[in-house]
Motif scaffolding. Structure first.
Motif, PDB file in Angstrom:
ATOM      1  N   ARG A 148      27.468 -35.351  -8.367  1.00 26.62           N
ATOM      2  CA  ARG A 148      28.196 -36.629  -8.305  1.00 26.62           C
ATOM      3  C   ARG A 148      27.726 -37.576  -9.397  1.00 26.62           C
ATOM      4  O   ARG A 148      28.522 -38.271 -10.024  1.00 26.62           O
ATOM      5  CB  ARG A 148      28.022 -37.268  -6.919  1.00 26.62           C
ATOM      6  CG  ARG A 148      28.686 -36.485  -5.792  1.00 26.62           C
ATOM      7  CD  ARG A 148      28.719 -37.270  -4.496  1.00 26.62           C
ATOM      8  NE  ARG A 148      29.382 -36.519  -3.445  1.00 26.62           N
ATOM      9  CZ  ARG A 148      28.765 -35.916  -2.443  1.00 26.62           C
ATOM     10  NH1 ARG A 148      27.437 -35.978  -2.351  1.00 26.62           N
ATOM     11  NH2 ARG A 148      29.431 -35.253  -1.529  1.00 26.62           N
ATOM     12  N   ASP A 152      32.040 -38.361 -14.205  1.00 22.73           N
ATOM     13  CA  ASP A 152      32.559 -39.698 -14.498  1.00 22.73           C
ATOM     14  C   ASP A 152      33.797 -39.920 -13.635  1.00 22.73           C
ATOM     15  O   ASP A 152      33.990 -39.227 -12.632  1.00 22.73           O
ATOM     16  CB  ASP A 152      32.846 -39.876 -15.989  1.00 22.73           C
ATOM     17  CG  ASP A 152      33.885 -38.896 -16.515  1.00 22.73           C
ATOM     18  OD1 ASP A 152      34.678 -38.361 -15.719  1.00 22.73           O
ATOM     19  OD2 ASP A 152      33.917 -38.662 -17.747  1.00 22.73           O
ATOM     20  N   GLU A 153      34.655 -40.859 -14.008  1.00 18.85           N
ATOM     21  CA  GLU A 153      35.788 -41.205 -13.148  1.00 18.85           C
ATOM     22  C   GLU A 153      36.753 -40.049 -12.950  1.00 18.85           C
ATOM     23  O   GLU A 153      37.333 -39.891 -11.871  1.00 18.85           O
ATOM     24  CB  GLU A 153      36.540 -42.408 -13.736  1.00 18.85           C
ATOM     25  CG  GLU A 153      35.746 -43.705 -13.686  1.00 18.85           C
ATOM     26  CD  GLU A 153      36.552 -44.864 -14.206  1.00 18.85           C
ATOM     27  OE1 GLU A 153      37.733 -44.670 -14.554  1.00 18.85           O
ATOM     28  OE2 GLU A 153      36.004 -45.989 -14.254  1.00 18.85           O
ATOM     29  N   ARG A 154      36.936 -39.216 -13.982  1.00 19.26           N
ATOM     30  CA  ARG A 154      37.947 -38.163 -13.888  1.00 19.26           C
ATOM     31  C   ARG A 154      37.393 -36.754 -14.045  1.00 19.26           C
ATOM     32  O   ARG A 154      37.987 -35.803 -13.553  1.00 19.26           O
ATOM     33  CB  ARG A 154      39.024 -38.391 -14.963  1.00 19.26           C
ATOM     34  CG  ARG A 154      39.843 -39.657 -14.772  1.00 19.26           C
ATOM     35  CD  ARG A 154      40.908 -39.800 -15.844  1.00 19.26           C
ATOM     36  NE  ARG A 154      40.320 -39.974 -17.177  1.00 19.26           N
ATOM     37  CZ  ARG A 154      40.321 -39.045 -18.114  1.00 19.26           C
ATOM     38  NH1 ARG A 154      40.870 -37.867 -17.884  1.00 19.26           N
ATOM     39  NH2 ARG A 154      39.767 -39.273 -19.304  1.00 19.26           N
ATOM     40  N   LYS A 211      37.436 -34.105  -9.117  1.00 19.09           N
ATOM     41  CA  LYS A 211      37.293 -34.187 -10.576  1.00 19.09           C
ATOM     42  C   LYS A 211      37.865 -32.920 -11.230  1.00 19.09           C
ATOM     43  O   LYS A 211      38.017 -31.880 -10.583  1.00 19.09           O
ATOM     44  CB  LYS A 211      35.819 -34.311 -10.982  1.00 19.09           C
ATOM     45  CG  LYS A 211      35.036 -35.366 -10.230  1.00 19.09           C
ATOM     46  CD  LYS A 211      35.521 -36.779 -10.503  1.00 19.09           C
ATOM     47  CE  LYS A 211      34.665 -37.796  -9.754  1.00 19.09           C
ATOM     48  NZ  LYS A 211      35.146 -39.183  -9.945  1.00 19.09           N
TER      49      LYS A 211
END
Length: 276
Positions: A148, A152-154, A211
């Motif tokens: 985790r 990153d965000e994506r 992700k």
């Protein structure tokens, strides 16, 4: 009275905090060893723990923390100082007459392990054994939380080759549950306890985190990692660890087995990275 190190918790597992909470719930008296007297330490006091501050590498601070302690939980972050902290803790625990130290090691700890950190963990295990403090070594797989933090965000961008590369995983909660169970246990226990809660491909793990997995070149990942982690010891360990998994790929390994001790001692089936 049980001493728990790493009790304030952190971003990549926080097993010390979880062990503290579990032991307090079970009615144990807990002395929580933390690095700083901050809001996290104050929260531990509210939960009922006796909080002490100090540096695990400094024997003058570790000795008083272990006074009157019968059992202890030892964990140290992936950064410099593991062997110094181990030596100080083992010496102080022996002096205090501690009967059991449950300590967090790594799944493939050995003198010929593929990462310097794993080899240091094996040395740490030896020191605890020599001290005669009833050491129990939790050889844990890769924490879910490590993945985790790496995402990153994506994307989950790692140098692991194709998405079919397999990795052994475990939830920090399961490590904490096993540790608390062993600290509770009155009879004899195994000295070495492998801990793997789930086998998954890196593609499956990334999807479970919501992700997209992206394979990156090792040198590119290492350059980015120095910016993300800002700790050369952490980057050193992870760079070697990812290389091991990349080499094994979708193949098998003797350590790639989910371990029953999580259910048997931890009290519930292992969690999965998707949260179940």
């Amino acid at each position: 009275m049980i001493l728990v190190t790493g009790a304030a918790g952190g971003a990549q597992g926080a097993t010390g905090r979880l062990v503290t909470e579990l032991l307090l719930e079970r009615g144990h008296r807990v002395r929580a060893f933390v690095r700083a007297d901050d809001h996290r330490a104050q929260e531990l006091t509210k939960l009922g723990a006796e909080v002490v501050t100090g540096d695990l590498r400094e024997i003058t601070q570790v000795r008083p923390a272990l006074a009157g302690i019968t059992r202890a939980y030892f964990t140290y972050p992936v950064t410099a100082g593991l062997l110094e902290a181990t030596a100080a803790f083992a010496a102080a625990a022996k002096e205090a007459g501690v009967a059991r130290v449950v300590e967090v090691s790594q799944l493939d700890a050995s003198p010929v392990a593929g990462t310097p950190r794993m080899r240091r963990h094996w040395l740490s295990e030896q020191v605890f054994d020599w001290a005669g403090v009833g050491a129990v070594h939790l050889r844990a797989a890769v924490f879910f939380e490590n993945l985790r933090v790496a995402a990153d965000e994506r994307e989950l961008a790692l140098p692991l080759g194709p998405p079919e590369t397999r990795i052994p995983l475990i939830a920090a909660e399961d490590v904490a549950r096993v540790a608390a169970g062993l600290l509770d246990e009155e009879g004899p226990v195994e000295a070495v306890v492998p801990l793997t809660g789930q086998m998954a491909t890196i593609g499956e793990a990334a999807a479970a985190l919501g992700k997209e997995y992206v394979d990156v070149a090792p040198d590119v990942w290492e350059e980015r990692a120095h910016e993300r982690y800002r700790d050369p010891y952490a980057v050193e360990h992870l760079s070697h660890l990812w290389a091991i998994f990349r080499f094994i790929g979708s193949g098998d390994h003797p350590l790639y087995r989910v371990t029953d001790v999580i259910r048997r001692v931890g009290g519930r089936p292992p969690r999965t990275i998707r949260g179940g």
